[in-house]
Design an enzyme around this catalytic site. Structure first.
Site, PDB file in Angstrom:
ATOM      1  N   ASP A 411      54.992  21.237  31.998  1.00 19.01           N
ATOM      2  CA  ASP A 411      56.095  21.203  31.034  1.00 19.01           C
ATOM      3  C   ASP A 411      55.833  20.204  29.906  1.00 19.01           C
ATOM      4  O   ASP A 411      54.928  19.371  29.990  1.00 19.01           O
ATOM      5  CB  ASP A 411      57.365  20.800  31.785  1.00 19.01           C
ATOM      6  N   GLU A 460      57.468  29.731  29.342  1.00 17.12           N
ATOM      7  CA  GLU A 460      58.840  29.742  28.842  1.00 17.12           C
ATOM      8  C   GLU A 460      58.827  30.175  27.375  1.00 17.12           C
ATOM      9  O   GLU A 460      59.012  31.336  27.072  1.00 17.12           O
ATOM     10  CB  GLU A 460      59.459  28.360  29.015  1.00 17.12           C
ATOM     11  N   GLU A 466      68.230  27.999  31.246  1.00 23.36           N
ATOM     12  CA  GLU A 466      68.625  26.604  31.444  1.00 23.36           C
ATOM     13  C   GLU A 466      69.551  26.112  30.339  1.00 23.36           C
ATOM     14  O   GLU A 466      70.428  25.281  30.567  1.00 23.36           O
ATOM     15  CB  GLU A 466      67.397  25.705  31.549  1.00 23.36           C
TER      16      GLU A 466
END
Length: 644
Positions: A411, A460, A466
């Site tokens: 991430d 993503e 989210e």
């Protein structure tokens, strides 16, 4: 017979000599089916331009091409040296996960060799397939000669009446803890071409346009870590969209921003898919132009995953909750569980190994989260700064593989500069060597990596689920946002939207019906599909729907577009073996009547899973054999229909 005067005879001789020295560009390159035509020529200022037609109608008006390097202007005052004869390009390949497993790519291609006044060369490769075209530059150089990219003049000139569906690129270093850009903005839909981006950073790929009856999608592929990733410039005055550059901050620590090479510099393919919406949705151009698959020593299986963080956040990253989610994944027959950030401090290596062993006995593979970051943002979550060097990556990935971990979610990347692109590629190569699957978050668009790296499962690069847990404003926009994705972000590359919630979202009023949530399981493509729903929400779902989710195919053999409009609704059919799965959702505030009139569905009986009376209700009913099937999609509703 009229005799030429000496002066006219000399003029004709001189013109003939000039023609021999400056050969004309070859005739237009056409697609194998003859419907798409690409014309490449030099304009009156000796600049390289191209134009595109489909079925004799203009799609792209004359648009510029060219490169500018630190030591060479390859965009102006060019001379054509040589044109290759057109030739057929054919290849077949497999995708681990995507629209189809077996892909056949056929195109006609041609190379144009040009030269500037200093004798420096530019090679332009053009490929035209039945679903679009691709362009690639090569700037030849000698070994030891440094070629440094400065600018690119690749543009797309649309007619003034064309329309656009575009996502703004966020400014580097903004957002939470400075983690932008991560391709996480809402789309602007059906805007006039030439509308400036609200961000000085421009517009992201894929970019979607409609000119007349023709839809156009722009992306790039063939990213090998040597080049920066591009986007569209913020200013597109007059409908002229030109490729833009990453911002200065978008680099790996101490790394370079723009492409450079020792010797020959080769650009990625600039990919332009065009045709009907069906052509685009069924196209694989984004992977057709990517490098072939690298050899792998392990087999990487796609599939669904349970995931606690979506609704339960950081507090759920503890041993007991993750063990319960292993049981949940096993009950749903989903092959994976993702354990998210701070597992290293909240669970620790010893207890992680215990979870991995427990999961293995249940037939579940564990994936774990990592922070990519060095100092390019201020994200605090750990494990952090553990992947920044080759030695550290080898040590970390070997340790995970020995533990039995199946994959990593990495991430908080730093953007699209060449050195950051190289970091992505280093991570993909090193995880491939270690036998680990990869999911990139807070990341760039993958641009065809799913073909090249069999361990690359998803990324993503979208304003995913989210965000709807953080505030009501994003939840209110999610129906229209989700209805953009089959036509844009998820058009060519896997997308980890983390879909599907049937129960409550803490402190948020959900706008979508359960049928809309269910449809995402088929409409959205991801090698690892992380479902956001937790055991408590899944317990409210009818047994028939749970069984449907247990039977979801891990791979698709074929994809067919049935109906849709970007930002409004989408209906797509996917085949696994002999069974067709048809899914659709409706983002509008009013009901939508739908006709399933596809030849491959005729005279097939099926089962429909759709919305009931209330937004949390399901209706399940058989679909008899018929020449066509009529359905009503509720506002913010959807369905899955299964035809064995």
């Amino acid at each position: 017979m009229t005799l030429l005067r000496p002066s006219a005879r000399l003029l004709r001789t001189a013109l003939a000599g000039m023609a021999a020295a400056l050969p004309l560009l070859a005739q237009a390159l056409v697609s194998p089916d003859g419907r798409i035509q690409v014309d490449v020529r030099l304009d009156a200022q000796q600049r390289l331009v191209y134009s595109v037609q489909q079925a004799g109608k203009p799609v792209l008006l004359p648009s510029r091409l060219g490169l500018q390097l630190a030591d060479a202007d390859l965009s102006n005052n060019l001379r054509l040296v040589k044109t290759s004869p057109p030739r057929r390009h054919q290849e077949r390949y497999q995708l681990p996960a995507g629209k189809r497993q077996q892909v056949s790519y056929v195109a006609n291609e041609q190379r144009f060799e040009l030269e500037n006044p200093g004798g420096q060369r530019l090679l332009l490769d053009v490929r035209v397939s039945n679903d679009g075209l691709a362009l690639r530059y090569t700037a030849p150089g000698e070994a030891g000669e440094k070629r440094r990219f400065v600018a690119e003049t690749t543009c797309l000139q649309f007619a003034p009446e064309a329309r656009a569906w575009l996502q703004p690129m966020s400014v580097a270093g903004t957002g939470w803890k400075g983690t932008n850009p991560s391709y996480e903005e809402h789309y602007q839909t059906d805007i006039p071409v030439g509308t400036p981006s609200p961000s000085p950073a421009g517009w992201v790929f894929p970019a979607l346009f409609r000119t007349g009856p023709t839809w156009v999608a722009l992306t790039e592929a063939g990213m090998d870590g040597s080049f920066h990733a591009s986007r569209l410039q913020a200013d597109s005055s007059g409908g002229n969209y030109c490729l833009g550059l990453p911002m200065a901050r978008e680099v790996f620590t101490g790394g370079h921003l723009l492409a450079e090479a020792d010797g020959t510099l080769v650009s990625p393919w600039r990919v332009i898919a065009l045709g009907t919406l069906a052509t685009l949705v069924e196209s694989t151009l984004g992977t057709d132009l990517a490098p072939p698959a690298l050899p792998a020593t392990a087999r990487f299986e796609p599939g669904a995953a349970a995931w606690s963080w979506a609704l339960l956040k950081d507090e759920a990253t503890v041993f007991d909750v993750q063990k319960r989610f292993i049981d949940y994944a096993a009950d749903m027959r989903w092959p994976y569980l993702l354990i998210d950030a701070e597992w290293d401090t909240r669970i620790g290596d010893a207890k992680l190994k215990e979870l991995v062993d427990y999961a293995r006995r249940k037939g579940i593979g564990i994936h774990v989260w990592y922070n990519s970051s060095g100092d390019w943002n201020e994200s605090p979550q750990t494990p952090k700064s553990a992947l920044l060097t080759p030695e550290a990556r080898k040590r970390e990935f070997s340790r995970l593989a020995e533990m039995g971990v199946k994959g990593v979610k990495i991430d908080f990347f730093g953007g699209d500069g060449a050195s950051m692109q190289a970091y992505y590629l280093d991570l993909l190569r090193d995880t491939l060597a270690a036998g680990l699957m990869v999911n990139f978050h807070g990341a760039t668009l993958p641009r065809g990596w799913a073909r090249t790296f069999p361990n690359f499962m998803t990324a993503e690069a979208i304003k995913g689920f989210e965000f709807v847990t953080f505030g009501q404003a994003d939840q209110d926009k999610v129906p229209g946002h989700a209805a953009m994705l089959p036509f844009t972000r998820n058009l060519f590359d896997p997308m980890d939207f983390t879909p599907m919630v049937f129960g409550d979202i803490p402190n948020i009023q959900r706008r979508t019906r359960n049928g809309f949530e269910l449809a995402q399981a088929v409409l959205f493509l991801s090698g690892i599909q992380h479902f956001a729903e937790i055991p408590e929400g899944m317990a409210t779902v009818p047994a028939e729907v749970k069984n449907l989710l247990r039977q979801l195919p891990r791979r698709w053999d074929e994809t067919r577009f049935i109906d849709g409009e970007p930002g409004k609704f989408a209906v797509i059919a996917r085949r696994a073996g002999k069974t067709w799965w048809v899914a659709g959702f409706n983002a509008d505030d009013s009901a939508r009547e739908l006709l399933l009139d596809a030849p491959f569905l005729r005279q097939r009986a099926g089962q429909l899973y759709t919305d009931g009376e209330g937004p949390r209700d399901f209706r399940i009913e058989p679909l008899p054999k018929s020449a066509s099937t009529r359905l009503t999609l509720q506002p913010q509703g959807g369905f899955i229909a299964r035809f064995p």
